[in-house]
Design an enzyme around this catalytic site. Sequence first.
Site, short mmCIF file in Angstrom:
data_model
loop_
_atom_site.label_atom_id
_atom_site.label_comp_id
_atom_site.label_asym_id
_atom_site.label_seq_id
_atom_site.Cartn_x
_atom_site.Cartn_y
_atom_site.Cartn_z
N GLU A 250 0.89 -1.18 0.00
CA GLU A 250 0.00 0.00 0.00
C GLU A 250 0.91 1.21 0.00
O GLU A 250 1.49 1.56 1.02
CB GLU A 250 -0.93 -0.04 1.22
CG GLU A 250 -2.10 0.90 1.10
CD GLU A 250 -1.87 2.22 1.80
OE1 GLU A 250 -1.54 3.20 1.08
OE2 GLU A 250 -1.98 2.29 3.02
N CYS A 284 -2.49 8.81 3.32
CA CYS A 284 -2.17 8.27 2.00
C CYS A 284 -3.33 8.44 1.02
O CYS A 284 -3.11 8.54 -0.19
CB CYS A 284 -1.77 6.80 2.11
SG CYS A 284 -2.97 5.76 2.95
#
Length: 476
Positions: A250, A284
């Site tokens: 990720e 993020c």
Amino acid sequence: MTDYPELHLLIDGEPVSGGGRDTEEVIDPATEEVLGTLPHATSDDLDRALEAADRGFRKWRGMSADQRSSILVKAANLLRERAETIGANLSREQGKPLTEGRGEANYSASLLEFYAGECKRLYGRTLVRPEGSRVEVQYHPVGPVAGFAPWNFPAINVMRKIGGPLAAGCSVIVKPSEETPASGIAVVQALLDAGVPGGAVQCVFGVPSTVSEHLLGSPIIRKLTFTGSTPVGKHLAKLAAEDLKIATMELGGHGPVLVFDDTDIDKAIDTMAGNKFRNAGQVCVSPTRFLVQENVFERFRDGFVERAKKLTVGNGLDKGVDIGPMANARGRDNIGRLIADATEHGANLLTGGERIGNRGFFHQPTVLSEVPTDAEIMNEEPFGPVALINPMPGEEAMIEEANRLPYGLAAYAWTDSPARRRRLAAQVEAGMLAINTGGVSAVDAPFGGVKWSGYGSEDGREGVMACMVPKTVHEG
């Protein structure tokens, strides 16, 4: 409020510190004062953790699904009971407001509860064959997992590294960020206190490159799971590939927000301004590039600036604070560099743009408009409290700009047209797309990206299956 805790490693169920180990200081981002001293794992510590993970895997996978599920539910309850303390320590070491720190602890508990249920839903299948023969597809835990978590969500990210593997029957060695260690230690301790075997969940710290190379160089580790920057992710993926370990990555993002003229503009502003400046933009999936249809651009831009100016920046432990400090000096300094570059390229600075004070890593909520695509900030993830708002002629151009970068983690769109929603769902290149909402995360939905934003998923059923391997059994 309790004092910041003593810091240690957790290896084979035991706290480990002292012994002449290398250490580093943990800094309060609001005051720049030293919170505590964190020990680094030695080479022997890492070897011991690997051996314990091997034993812990066999013990944990040998338990029944009901046993594992019950233990994970108990751990989730412990996290909720300890949420106030975890949240306060999280705010101290990371900077975010206390309400967000407390919420992170509770979200981690909810995620673990979901995974507890998934322990009982690991289904295989039987394929249709003529009488007298049989083909069965089974799923087995991949083995010990090495997880590496960043500092921006120091409880949730650690739980994401741990929950899926444990639900699958794997053991885990997790390395939280050395900048936010107390949160990760607290998550692991809750699991140990609930009854997870000491070798099945462990916590280590050290120089990141040294720890990752040591763990990924061992044949005991069979899977890598990592959250962090794209350059570091690429490096770790290469290390994992040396031994053909599977990986979940990720990585970075640069979230586009497509705002069309057929939506509720005020609702879009209210929702996305809160999302943009949450955790000082250190998210993020943060919305970053606002691509606004030309005929509503000025209204959206002015409303967004107005809301940004109303936000209160301060110590996350103080009441009434909307935005805490950035987590470290390098992030604050990088934001300043990117803003300066953008204005040099002709971007309009509408509010903010400066650090706040001379103590702590505080930065003003910032809004830039008409930002040229050759400015660094339009191509490099800023990871801070800055929004980029540009006018766009229409849907085709907005989708083209949304897909221009090699990143594809989260994207957002605001439109009331059902047909357009379907087109966006088909054409926007992202692992997660939020339409008329700011939420892209849910415990039962996969969380992950495409392109340079990584591969594989955490959360949801997919987060468990990413830690399992299929086996096909043919019987004649």
